[in-house]
Structure formats: C-alpha cells, structure tokens
Design a protein around this motif. Structure first.
Motif, PDB file in Angstrom:
ATOM      1  N   PRO A 509      -8.995  21.505 -34.024  1.00  0.00           N
ATOM      2  CA  PRO A 509      -8.932  20.493 -32.959  1.00  0.00           C
ATOM      3  C   PRO A 509      -8.642  19.110 -33.519  1.00  0.00           C
ATOM      4  CG  PRO A 509     -10.820  21.929 -32.644  1.00  0.00           C
ATOM      5  CD  PRO A 509     -10.248  22.270 -33.979  1.00  0.00           C
ATOM      6  N   LEU A 510      -7.758  18.381 -32.830  1.00  0.00           N
ATOM      7  CA  LEU A 510      -7.363  17.055 -33.289  1.00  0.00           C
ATOM      8  C   LEU A 510      -8.222  15.946 -32.712  1.00  0.00           C
ATOM      9  CD1 LEU A 510      -3.473  17.487 -33.022  1.00  0.00           C
ATOM     10  CD2 LEU A 510      -4.930  17.787 -35.025  1.00  0.00           C
ATOM     11  N   CYS A 511      -8.980  16.240 -31.657  1.00  0.00           N
ATOM     12  CA  CYS A 511      -9.818  15.209 -31.041  1.00  0.00           C
ATOM     13  C   CYS A 511     -10.997  15.900 -30.364  1.00  0.00           C
ATOM     14  CB  CYS A 511      -9.023  14.380 -30.034  1.00  0.00           C
ATOM     15  SG  CYS A 511      -8.305  15.350 -28.684  1.00  0.00           S
ATOM     16  N   ALA A 512     -11.944  15.091 -29.915  1.00  0.00           N
ATOM     17  CA  ALA A 512     -13.146  15.641 -29.295  1.00  0.00           C
ATOM     18  C   ALA A 512     -12.823  16.338 -27.978  1.00  0.00           C
ATOM     19  CB  ALA A 512     -14.162  14.517 -29.060  1.00  0.00           C
ATOM     20  N   GLU A 513     -11.858  15.800 -27.235  1.00  0.00           N
ATOM     21  CA  GLU A 513     -11.499  16.419 -25.955  1.00  0.00           C
ATOM     22  C   GLU A 513     -10.904  17.803 -26.172  1.00  0.00           C
ATOM     23  OE1 GLU A 513      -8.694  15.534 -22.024  1.00  0.00           O
ATOM     24  OE2 GLU A 513      -8.770  14.111 -23.698  1.00  0.00           O
ATOM     25  N   ARG A 518     -11.454  23.773 -26.248  1.00  0.00           N
ATOM     26  CA  ARG A 518     -11.369  25.014 -27.005  1.00  0.00           C
ATOM     27  C   ARG A 518     -12.710  25.734 -27.036  1.00  0.00           C
ATOM     28  NH1 ARG A 518      -8.497  25.286 -32.836  1.00  0.00           N
ATOM     29  NH2 ARG A 518      -6.825  24.457 -31.543  1.00  0.00           N
ATOM     30  N   ARG A 519     -13.791  24.969 -27.118  1.00  0.00           N
ATOM     31  CA  ARG A 519     -15.119  25.598 -27.123  1.00  0.00           C
ATOM     32  C   ARG A 519     -15.373  26.377 -25.846  1.00  0.00           C
ATOM     33  NH1 ARG A 519     -17.028  21.142 -29.950  1.00  0.00           N
ATOM     34  NH2 ARG A 519     -17.445  20.067 -27.986  1.00  0.00           N
ATOM     35  N   ALA A 520     -14.789  25.905 -24.750  1.00  0.00           N
ATOM     36  CA  ALA A 520     -14.962  26.609 -23.480  1.00  0.00           C
ATOM     37  C   ALA A 520     -14.326  27.988 -23.495  1.00  0.00           C
ATOM     38  CB  ALA A 520     -14.379  25.774 -22.339  1.00  0.00           C
ATOM     39  N   LEU A 521     -13.400  28.229 -24.434  1.00  0.00           N
ATOM     40  CA  LEU A 521     -12.740  29.528 -24.528  1.00  0.00           C
ATOM     41  C   LEU A 521     -13.464  30.485 -25.468  1.00  0.00           C
ATOM     42  CD1 LEU A 521      -9.022  28.327 -24.771  1.00  0.00           C
ATOM     43  CD2 LEU A 521     -10.208  29.177 -22.742  1.00  0.00           C
ATOM     44  N   GLN A 549      -1.034  23.336 -25.025  1.00  0.00           N
ATOM     45  CA  GLN A 549      -1.010  22.182 -25.912  1.00  0.00           C
ATOM     46  C   GLN A 549      -2.303  21.389 -25.833  1.00  0.00           C
ATOM     47  OE1 GLN A 549       2.540  20.154 -24.596  1.00  0.00           O
ATOM     48  NE2 GLN A 549       3.901  21.396 -25.896  1.00  0.00           N
ATOM     49  N   ALA A 550      -2.895  21.310 -24.659  1.00  0.00           N
ATOM     50  CA  ALA A 550      -4.141  20.561 -24.515  1.00  0.00           C
ATOM     51  C   ALA A 550      -5.292  21.208 -25.256  1.00  0.00           C
ATOM     52  CB  ALA A 550      -4.489  20.408 -23.031  1.00  0.00           C
ATOM     53  N   ARG A 551      -5.193  22.490 -25.545  1.00  0.00           N
ATOM     54  CA  ARG A 551      -6.268  23.225 -26.223  1.00  0.00           C
ATOM     55  C   ARG A 551      -5.892  23.639 -27.647  1.00  0.00           C
ATOM     56  NH1 ARG A 551      -6.174  23.460 -21.080  1.00  0.00           N
ATOM     57  NH2 ARG A 551      -8.075  23.687 -19.828  1.00  0.00           N
ATOM     58  N   GLY A 552      -4.748  23.174 -28.128  1.00  0.00           N
ATOM     59  CA  GLY A 552      -4.319  23.526 -29.471  1.00  0.00           C
ATOM     60  C   GLY A 552      -3.959  24.988 -29.626  1.00  0.00           C
TER      61      GLY A 552
END
Length: 696
Positions: A509-513, A518-521, A549-552
């Motif tokens: 992950p590139l940022c906290a958001e 990703r943690r939600a998955l 893209q939003a989740r890497g």
C-alpha cells in the motif's frame, strides 16, 4: 525452389504508387502502401542478407532441421516466420501451417501483431496467435505464434508431433522447460520418418550454438551477420549500490538532463522494483528543466498484460521513452529506438527446491550471455551508452556463461505428467539439452504416485489422465477434483484461477487510505480465503479498473484469473464433473475448502516444531500427521497479504494415512513405479478410533 520462394516477395517490388498491380499471395488482395514502407525497414535488417541461404537450407536440409544463429535485434523473430510461410505456400500445402513458439505468451502476442502488419494481413485470419485464455486463430490461419508450453500440451495430447508442417523454436537460448522438451521429443521422433516431410528451425543466440549443433547432430547452420553500428563500451560502477531503484532512476535523470538522443531501456530484477522505478521517474521527470517534453515511462513485464504494446507506439510529442523491464526483454521485444541501457546485473527467479517441495524467489546475477545481449541493445551509429550498476569483476567472478536451464530449476511433476500422457514409460531416458538431477526426477515421480496419478505399472491411471487435462499443477488439479466431493467447486475454481494467474497485488500500500481499502479485502482464514474474497469483490465491482487502482490490485491479473476460471469451468463441464452452488463464508464451506486443499497438497503438510524458526522444515510423514500441521502453498512469494494459513486438525489423519504410510520407504525398494498406498478415493472418510493398517 529458393528462387521460386524469392518470387513471392520480390525484393525489387513496385513502388507504393503501383501497389495496385501487386497482389498479396496469402489473401489475394492488393498490397497497401504501408506494406512497402515496412518492406524497406525489413530489407535493412541484418537477417535479410541471409534470406536466400536460409531458404536453400530449409529446402535441402537432409534431417529437416535448420539451426539459425544470430544476435538479438537482428530480425530473426519477425522475418524467419514469414519466409517459412512463403515456403509452405510455395510447396502447396493444403492443410499445414507454420507454428512459431515463444518462451513468453506476451512475446507471441507482440510478434503476431508485428508480423501481421508486415505481411499486410489480418490478425486472426492468415496470421494468428495462441496464448493462455486467448486463441486468435481461424480455419485459414497459415502462420501461428504460440506459447511453447501450449504447443507442448498439444503434442502431449496427440500421437504425432502436432498440426504443423514447419515448426520454428524461437529463443532457444532462454532454456524454457517446454522448448527443451520439445527439442528432445522431436529429436527422438526422427523427422525423416514422419509423414508430410516436416521442417524444424531452431533459432538461438550464438552463445548456445555449439550445444545445439551437437544435440541435433550437426544440422545446417545459418549465421546472421552482425548489424551496422558499434556496441557501446560498458561503464561500470565501483561498487554495487545499496538501492538499485534509486541508482537506476538517477542514471535515467542524468541522461535526460544531457539531452542525449534516443530512448532508454532499464533492467531491474523484479516487477516490484519496476513499479517503484516507474513511479519515481514519473514523479521526478516533471521537475526537470528540459527542452523537450518530459520522458514517457513505460513498464515492460508479464503482469502488465497487453498494455506492453505501448512500448512500440510512436510518441507524437517527441518525448523520450524510458522502458523499465527485467529478464523478459533480454532476448525478446527488440526496440530499434533504444540507444541507452541501464543494467542492474541481477534477476529474480523462482527456483524449486524438491527437498521442501516449494519454490522460492532467488536474487542472483544474470549470465554473461544476458549481459552481452543487454549491451547490444544500445548498438548504433554512433554507439549509445551502457551503464552497469555493478563493478566489472561482478560478472566475471559470479555470473555463469549461459542462462540456467529452467528444467533444472522447476518442479518436474507437470512435465512428467505430460510425458506419461505421451506414453513415455521411462522419462529419465528422454533426451534433454541438460538432464535434470536424478533426485528431482525421482521426487516428481513420487509426487505423482502419491497423488494416485500412476497405476501399478507406472503408467497414467484414470485419475492421472483427468489431471493431465487441466492447465494446472498436478496438486492443484487434484484439489479441484476433490472439491467435487466436498461441494466447494465454485470456491475452488476461483482459488485455482487466482493461484495460477499473475499476482493480484501490484505493490505494498502506498498510503493509509489504500491500506484501509486493502485490509477490507483480507479474510481471517488466511491467504486462500483472501484471494477468493478479492476475486468476488472484483466481480461485484464490474471488473472496474479504477476500483483496482484504488486498492493496489493488478487489474490485468484479475482479468486473466477471470478468463482462466471460465476456462476451467468449461473443462469441468465438458468432462461431466459435478459442480456445486456458491457457499463462500459459511463454516461448512470453510472446512470443505480446507479438505479439498489438503487432498491435493497433503505432501506439503509441515509441522511447527518447537525450537525451529523455519516453518518449512520438512519432517517425516508420521511426525507431521501426529502433531499440529500447517498447509503451505507451493510458492514462497510476496503476496502483500498476511502470511498464514489455517491449521489442519489431527483428526483428519485417517483420511491421508493410506496415502503416505510407509510409502516413502517402499518407493526406493521397487524397481518400477507402483501405486501401492494410492487406493484412497475422493470420498471423505471420518476419523476412526483404531489405527489404519499399514500398507503392505
């Protein structure tokens, strides 16, 4: 015959203004003006000077084999297939075709696009390609580019050598398992004894020429002359940098500031480093004070899918292209506009360890052959530049002369399954360019025996025939079959596709958001359930690229997994295997999925032994089944997910005891393979109080 072939594509053809007078012999339509533009480029390639010699050798070779030796970028991969198509057309073959193998699927796709353009033909008609989850061919296809592993599967499923008249084994120096084995099978088949007078062309780098010449019994050799221009003198660093990505980015930025003409090719070891380098360059290049537009940074690796074709597209703004890649572009993907090379001197490869039955990612120096191929990318008039991010002694002392044969580094179970399907009773007697270690062959045969894929005579059992139908590792195919018994086919199909496709995560992950999304998955049961959850969320999003893209997430890899899942489902329906309704998330489905996985991967039950840090330390079967166990997947890779898997209860011991008890010791006492101990079916047997009897 050679003069007749030359007439099919006359070297002194009409001008573009007279193109209406000339007709394409492959489709009967007039040549377009673009055909003549590309024809001028083809004539300038080094391979063009060897055209007449090649056609003569192709016609007159006594053994039917021709060896072509030339440096990367000489035009071998695009021109030889076209000349072979002319050869087939001139001989009047009605149902034959030219098949060209490539070690990488994306290379087959890229070459098919280029060659169809050069031949002025429609892709999918006269020129096509076959890669995983995509077959762009038709009944009129004369020239087919194919991933070599797919062709090997086709050969294993037929009694002959396949539906081709001319076979071009390209990039033989890459030493892929399929390419090496195809050469062994074709050598054993003795082309002169086959109907139809087939031809085989082996295309290689000069470094492997002596080995191939001896292997094929001194066939005729066509040497491609060196191209115009000089090779640059490598510039070495005094020491290996601690941060390869930063050093590569700095070298690229310095080239951009010097306004040196030409595009840049950067070699890094891994896809993760390629992504980090592209992000850093895209961010920093915008701050440079340049007279031309900022450089366009393009990644080139398998995880990028068909988007890699962007490296061949012209940029109208005149901006420089910076292509960041790894070993994929050592010999494939020639880019004429490259004038500068930045080489890390390293590669990240998956190497199978038969002792622990797992793959690991190994960072190692490239071969001297690869280093020379990378340097040749910058050849020109005047020569470009080659920056090596390592000292000169690095390759001289640590690098092997040639790339490592993949047959000595991969799990051989899938390979032996194909050989057994070809009814080759003794795989150890097959001809290999480099023979695998006897221990690796024995371990692969043991694994197939444990999976009940072999019968008492060492041939494929009925279950083994079914396993060989699936484009999956034997263990994963066995787990998929077991899911039919445990009513979790829907979930196992998803998991099999996700494990087989490219990694679904692009980078950490590139940022906290992004980390929160990703943690939600993630799933509490571990990586396997998390992969299923990621796939289902991807499908629910409508396969949206922005959502990935939003989740890497790797959108290309997830699309590939979706296609593969559909292919596996169609295959199961074709062989009439029972299916089941989705039930992911329930406790019963969780246990059923674990049972299906262990049915295929029971050989990877490993024990967390007290005082041992490495959970992959192998233990004996009895120790593993008697204690707490963990199920590990076959590859130790960076998934950017929590690295844990569910515990396997000891109460499951009776289910797998008949498969393992005493078999390891009996194996080495038998002169031939036996399926002793493989009587267990897919039916689940509940735990019993008494100890199962030892297999006699």
């Amino acid at each position: 015959m050679a003069s007749q072939l030359l007439g099919l594509a006359e070297e002194s053809g009409p001008s573009p203004g007279e193109s209406g007078l000339a007709v394409n012999p492959f489709d009967g339509l007039p040549f377009s003006s673009r055909y003549y533009e590309l024809l001028e480029q083809r004539r300038a390639l080094p391979i063009w000077a060897a055209r007449f010699i090649f056609l003569e050798q192709l016609e007159s070779s006594p053994s039917g084999v021709v060896l072509v030796s030339g440096e990367p970028g000489s035009g071998k991969s695009t021109q030889i297939p076209q000349w072979c198509a002319e050869f087939v057309l001139a001989r009047g073959f009605q149902k034959g075709q030219v098949t060209v193998t490539q070690p990488y699927p994306l290379a087959a796709l890229s070459l098919a696009l280029r060659v169809a353009d050069e031949m002025d033909l429609t892709l999918g008609h006269e020129v096509g390609y076959s890669i995983p989850q995509e077959d762009c061919t038709g009944p009129d296809t004369l020239l087919r580019f194919c991933w070599d592993r797919l062709l090997l599967q086709e050969v294993a499923s037929t009694r002959g050598t396949g539906a081709w008249d001319v076979l071009v084994l390209d990039e033989a120096q890459e030493r892929s398992v399929a390419s090496d084995l195809l050469q062994g099978l074709l050598r054993d088949a003795k082309l002169g004894n086959l109907p139809g007078d087939p031809r085989v062309i082996v295309v290689t780098d000069p470094a492997l020429e002596p080995k191939l010449q001896a292997f094929w019994g001194n066939p005729p050799i066509v040497h491609v002359p060196r191209g115009p221009g000089e090779c640059p003198t490598p510039i070495y660093r005094d020491s290996v940098p601690t941060d390869r990505v930063e050093a590569a980015c700095q070298a690229v930025l310095e080239l951009c500031q010097q306004e040196a003409p030409g595009d840049v090719l950067v070699y890094l070891p891994s896809e993760e480093e390629i992504s980090l380098c592209c992000e850093s360059l895209s961010r920093e290049a915008g701050h440079l004070a340049l007279q031309r537009p900022p450089p366009q940074v393009l990644p080139l690796h398998p995880g990028h899918g068909q988007a890699i074709q962007a490296v061949y597209q012209d940029i109208d703004s005149g901006a420089r292209k910076v292509v960041v890649t790894h070993w994929l572009a050592d010999f494939s993907f020639s880019l004429p506009s490259i004038r500068h090379v930045i080489d890390s001197g390293l590669e990240l490869r998956s190497v199978y360890n038969p002792q622990i039955r797992a793959e690991s990612q190994v960072l190692r120096p490239i071969s001297r052959c690869q280093a020379e191929a990378r340097r040749l990318r910058a050849r020109g008039v005047p020569p470009g530049s080659c920056f090596c991010l390592y000292p000169k002694s690095f390759l001289e002392l640590e690098a092997p002369p040639l790339p490592q044969p993949r047959v000595c580094e991969e799990n051989l179970s899938p390979l032996l399954l194909l050989l057994k399907r070809r009814q080759i009773a003794e795989p150890g007697e097959c001809h290999f360019l480099d023979r695998p270690a006897p221990e690796a062959l024995m371990q692969a045969l043991e694994d197939l025996d444990y999976l009940a894929a072999l019968d008492d005579d060492g041939d494929l059992s009925d279950l083994g025939v079914i396993l060989s139908e699936f484009p999956l590792p034997p263990e994963l195919a066995k787990a998929l079959l077991a899911s039919c018994e445990f009513d979790c086919v829907d979930e196992m199909l998803t998991l099999a596709a996700m494990l087989t496709a490219a990694p679904g995560f692009t980078s950490p992950p590139l940022c906290a958001e992004e980390a929160a999304l990703r943690r939600a998955l993630e799933h509490a049961d571990g990586d396997h359930s998390s992969l299923i959850q990621v796939y289902e969320a991807f499908i629910q999003s409508g396969a949206d690229k922005a959502w990935c893209q939003a989740r890497g997430l790797n959108w290309t890899a997830l699309c590939q997994a979706h296609k593969l899942r559909g292919e596996l489902l169609e295959l199961m329906q074709r062989i009439e295997l029972p299916l089941s309704q989705p039930a992911f998330g329930s406790e019963q489905n969780r246990r059923d999925l674990q049972k299906a996985l262990v049915s295929g991967y029971f050989l990877k039950l490993k024990d967390e032994m007290p005082g041992v840090d490495n959970p992959l330390v192998p233990v004996t079967v009895s120790e593993t089944l008697a204690l707490q166990h963990l199920l590990h997947y076959s590859a130790v890779v960076d998934t950017f997910l929590p690295s844990f898997t569910p515990l396997v209860p000891p109460s499951w011991r009776p289910r797998f005891q008949p498969l393992c008890n005493g078999l390891h010791e009996k194996w080495r006492e038998r002169p031939r393979l036996s399926a002793l101990g493989n009587r267990a079916t897919l039916a689940w047997e509940p735990a019993v109080a008494e100890e199962p009897s030892t297999v006699a």
